[in-house]
Motif scaffolding. Sequence first.
Motif, short mmCIF file in Angstrom:
data_model
loop_
_atom_site.label_atom_id
_atom_site.label_comp_id
_atom_site.label_asym_id
_atom_site.label_seq_id
_atom_site.Cartn_x
_atom_site.Cartn_y
_atom_site.Cartn_z
N ARG A 69 3.98 -16.55 41.94
CA ARG A 69 2.61 -16.13 41.66
C ARG A 69 1.88 -17.26 40.95
O ARG A 69 2.44 -17.96 40.08
CB ARG A 69 2.59 -14.88 40.78
CG ARG A 69 3.04 -13.62 41.49
CD ARG A 69 2.05 -13.19 42.58
NE ARG A 69 0.75 -12.88 42.04
CZ ARG A 69 0.40 -11.68 41.58
NH1 ARG A 69 1.27 -10.68 41.63
NH2 ARG A 69 -0.80 -11.47 41.10
N LEU A 70 0.64 -17.44 41.33
CA LEU A 70 -0.20 -18.40 40.63
C LEU A 70 -0.54 -17.83 39.27
O LEU A 70 -1.03 -16.69 39.17
CB LEU A 70 -1.47 -18.67 41.45
CG LEU A 70 -2.32 -19.86 41.02
CD1 LEU A 70 -1.55 -21.16 41.19
CD2 LEU A 70 -3.59 -19.91 41.87
N PRO A 71 -0.28 -18.55 38.17
CA PRO A 71 -0.54 -17.99 36.85
C PRO A 71 -2.00 -17.54 36.71
O PRO A 71 -2.92 -18.15 37.28
CB PRO A 71 -0.21 -19.14 35.90
CG PRO A 71 0.74 -20.01 36.68
CD PRO A 71 0.31 -19.90 38.10
N ALA A 72 -2.17 -16.46 35.96
CA ALA A 72 -3.52 -15.91 35.79
C ALA A 72 -4.46 -16.91 35.13
O ALA A 72 -5.67 -16.92 35.41
CB ALA A 72 -3.45 -14.62 34.98
N ASP A 73 -3.93 -17.79 34.26
CA ASP A 73 -4.81 -18.75 33.61
C ASP A 73 -5.17 -19.91 34.52
O ASP A 73 -5.91 -20.81 34.12
CB ASP A 73 -4.16 -19.27 32.32
CG ASP A 73 -2.81 -19.91 32.57
OD1 ASP A 73 -2.36 -19.93 33.75
OD2 ASP A 73 -2.18 -20.39 31.61
N ARG A 74 -4.62 -19.91 35.74
CA ARG A 74 -5.01 -20.92 36.71
C ARG A 74 -6.03 -20.37 37.72
O ARG A 74 -6.30 -21.01 38.73
CB ARG A 74 -3.77 -21.42 37.48
CG ARG A 74 -2.76 -22.19 36.64
CD ARG A 74 -3.34 -23.54 36.22
NE ARG A 74 -2.33 -24.37 35.59
CZ ARG A 74 -1.65 -25.34 36.23
NH1 ARG A 74 -1.88 -25.54 37.50
NH2 ARG A 74 -0.77 -26.06 35.59
N ILE A 75 -6.54 -19.18 37.47
CA ILE A 75 -7.50 -18.56 38.36
C ILE A 75 -8.76 -18.22 37.55
O ILE A 75 -8.67 -17.63 36.47
CB ILE A 75 -6.93 -17.27 38.99
CG1 ILE A 75 -5.61 -17.57 39.73
CG2 ILE A 75 -7.94 -16.65 39.94
CD1 ILE A 75 -4.91 -16.34 40.24
N ALA A 76 -9.90 -18.58 38.08
CA ALA A 76 -11.18 -18.25 37.42
C ALA A 76 -12.10 -17.65 38.47
O ALA A 76 -12.24 -18.20 39.57
CB ALA A 76 -11.80 -19.49 36.80
N GLU A 77 -12.76 -16.51 38.15
CA GLU A 77 -13.62 -15.81 39.10
C GLU A 77 -14.93 -15.43 38.39
O GLU A 77 -14.92 -15.08 37.21
CB GLU A 77 -12.93 -14.56 39.65
CG GLU A 77 -11.72 -14.84 40.50
CD GLU A 77 -11.12 -13.57 41.08
OE1 GLU A 77 -11.46 -13.22 42.22
OE2 GLU A 77 -10.32 -12.92 40.37
N TRP A 78 -16.03 -15.48 39.17
CA TRP A 78 -17.33 -15.07 38.66
C TRP A 78 -18.09 -14.31 39.74
O TRP A 78 -18.02 -14.65 40.94
CB TRP A 78 -18.18 -16.30 38.25
CG TRP A 78 -17.56 -17.09 37.13
CD1 TRP A 78 -17.66 -16.87 35.81
CD2 TRP A 78 -16.79 -18.28 37.31
NE1 TRP A 78 -16.96 -17.83 35.10
CE2 TRP A 78 -16.40 -18.72 36.00
CE3 TRP A 78 -16.34 -19.02 38.41
CZ2 TRP A 78 -15.64 -19.85 35.78
CZ3 TRP A 78 -15.58 -20.14 38.17
CH2 TRP A 78 -15.23 -20.54 36.88
N GLU A 79 -18.80 -13.29 39.31
CA GLU A 79 -19.72 -12.56 40.19
C GLU A 79 -21.10 -13.21 40.03
O GLU A 79 -21.58 -13.40 38.91
CB GLU A 79 -19.78 -11.09 39.80
CG GLU A 79 -20.50 -10.22 40.80
CD GLU A 79 -19.57 -9.68 41.87
OE1 GLU A 79 -20.09 -9.20 42.89
OE2 GLU A 79 -18.34 -9.74 41.68
#
Length: 926
Positions: free
Chosen positions: A772-782
């Motif tokens: 799994r890709l670590p959560a701190d390596r993912i950034a999302e914005w609406e």
Amino acid sequence: MRARRGGSPAGRGSGLRSLAGQVLALEALIALLVIVAAVFVTFRQARQDVLRDAEVRSLAVAEAFAKAPGVDTALASPDPTAALQERAEQTRVATGVDFIAVLGPDGVRYTDAQTGLIGEKATGDLSRAVVDGESYTETFRGAPNDAVRAVVPVVDDDGRIVGMVTSGIEVQSLSEAVEGRLVVLLAAGGGALVLAVGGAALVARRLRRQTHGLGPAEMTRMKEHHEAVLHAVREGVLIVGGDGRLLLANDEARRLLGLSADAERRPVAELGLDSRTVELLESGRTATDEVHRAGDRLLAVSVRPTVPADGPGSGSVMTMRDTTELAALSGRAEVARGRLQLLYEAGVRIGTTLEVVRTAEELAEVAVPRFADFATVELLEPVLRGEEPPQDATLAEMRRTAMSGVRAEQPLQPVGEVIRFHVPSTPMATALSGGHAVVQEELAAADGWRAQDPEGAARALAYGMHSLLTVPLLARDVVLGMANFWRADTEEPFGEEDLEFAEELAARAAVAIDNARRFTREHAMAVTLQRSLLPRVLPEQSAVEVAYRYLPAKAGVGGDWFDVIPLPGARVALVVGDVVGHGLHAAATMGRLRTAVHNFSTLDVPPDEILGHLDELTGRIDEEAEPAAAAGDGGRREETITGATCLYAIYDPATGMCTMASAGHPGPAVVDAEGRVEFPPLAPGVPLGLGLGDVPFESTRLRIPEGSKLVLFTDGLLEDHGRDVGTGLQLLRRTLERPERSPEQTCADILANLLSPAPRDDIAVLVARTRRLPADRIAEWEVARDPAAVSPVRNAAAAKLGEWGLDEAAFAVELILSELVTNAVRYGADPVRVRLLYDRTLVCEVSDGSSTSPHLRHAAETDEGGRGLYLVARFAERWGTRYGRRGKTIWAELRVGPGGGDGGPDTAGTGPAAALDLDALEKLAW
């Protein structure tokens, strides 16, 4: 008229004149006399038994009544009759006697069954009871009736005789009982007589069949004639009973077998016959003209059963004649028959596999020990590799490929050594140059053979090798190698008559070896082609840890393949497939399909659409092949794809979701970190290339926990000799139920437990452990549909890059996001989302609800917009569009780390920020 079978009708089967009729009459007379005597004796005995029983019963009744309480007192009373008459009558009825009478001392009756006799004096001598006080029985004859009666005195308490009691059974009653038994005896005797006569009739009937109705005199005369003929014939005759004993031997049989005068009635095993002859006689089997030895004679023996083989007590009759003068001829015929049998076995046993070495070993094994004591096979090196042999093999080196012998130890060069024939006069070189078999009857006289290898020749001669026959292995008039046959234990050397057999044996073996060579070449070419088409090195990616195994089938490579394809957004595609068939065509087809899968993967569409494109391509390949097949070159038809299966799975490490679709291929096994195994159900789909493209494929989505293993395989792993798919799945499940096994260890476990020694189909296994890709390596914005929202997203992305330590990539990311988000806000549809993924590369994704596809174009110098995608392509490593069920995602991938993320060339020399105004770029469109 038709004569009766068995001879003249006169005197046969005519009643008492035949032996059977006389036996019947005698047996009937004897049975009658025995039965009459038995009836008479039994009747007399029954009469005596009845009288004895009457006496015993009468005495018992009289004594019981005389000693009964109150009888003596009643006799002393004034009226004994009144006291005892009813009592006596009850006792008589109860005991079944004919009368009970109570008498006074003077013999006057006080009681009696006939009341008219009461008061009269009893007749007969009663003194023995009155005077002597004796109890006795007698047969009384007189009034009122003859009877067997018992007389018992009645004694009072003082010992005085106060009266008598007499009881008995009348003689008439006894006669009736005896006569009743006589009827039964006569009926039983009659029945016994009928049975005896009937049994005698059956015996006589069987005897009549066996004697053919002959009388005693005729049978005696026939026996004399039979013996005269039996002992006069020139053939030996033995008759053996069912118990294995000799019943009869005529004079010729005694002479041929050397039997003694007392041989009859002895077991055949004790007669000193040859063991084969004894076995034949004891086995009960039928034989015709088998050759058996009897001393220095050879006998042609025929055996037939004397009765049907399933009859009880069956024996056999053997006839024999002396064939000693035909010994040489029969010996040669036996040898020829053995050679023909050996050639037949060679045709069956040589060439059972398509392996060159094994075929050579089969040739050596067939020849030993029935033709030679030792056999060696040498083949040319190109033949072992499956290549074409040289046209001139006289000077070529050969390698010893096979060896067989009657003993394990031998003096010849071992298997694997190189054999050279540099002396032209050796039998081997002579056979190669002449192209025919050569025999060396005396090895000691073979100077060329001894000169070629003096030490080896000396060892062979000392070992006992004395004769050699060598023959080249020729196929299509080309030498493949040679076979050498040696004799050491067999005293007879090879002769000229052995040459033709050796050449026939070698010719059959050479054809099998050439077929194996051709198969080896084709198999090697197919394996080489297939391995060149399969992935040699798996691409680098972070989504899964992968291990794989591929094994071609023994019978020929097939069309199994596997692949690992990195996809945008840190995703990875896992693929396994199988083309129907084996050989070069299947391998080539597999390469075309694998290439097509790679090309279709660049479209970045769901697995079901990938399979749809692949199915359409497969159909077009077949359509293109059909005209070529119809106009084939010289009748040669081009092969077409007869079907292929494929499983395509996409794993996304950012979400842990796996989307997969199958085109007639077995689904994967999913093994979680605890070792639990599941086979998730998939929509099976139809195989590729079957003309069913109108049937859509379906995708299945699964959430895969981190650390789980996806095991993809082809059906060759499950199905094998004697094992169906269900059994293979159960075995695979037990194999995978081992936690904490790496993908490499899992591959090893699978092959160790499910692989057979000679798999009949290709096997491809792909094991992928998910990450799994670590959560701190993912950034999302609406992002709102407002141009003013672009700048905050861009600033937030720059801040996130700062947290990841990727400040050097900030300018390029801001530029790309400005262009992509601006375009989505202006021309897209809600919702608009931005996502950054930091894996091996930095991925920027902008999604919106519109399916409008952007395309790259070059704007003119006067255009105010149209340069957005050009800038994205200029600053990104690569970019593309991915369509979902609703909307699209435009992604751009940037290389990070050393040498990456510099934002492209610095056009002004003062840094990228000075060269471009990002806020101004937001107003541009493509």
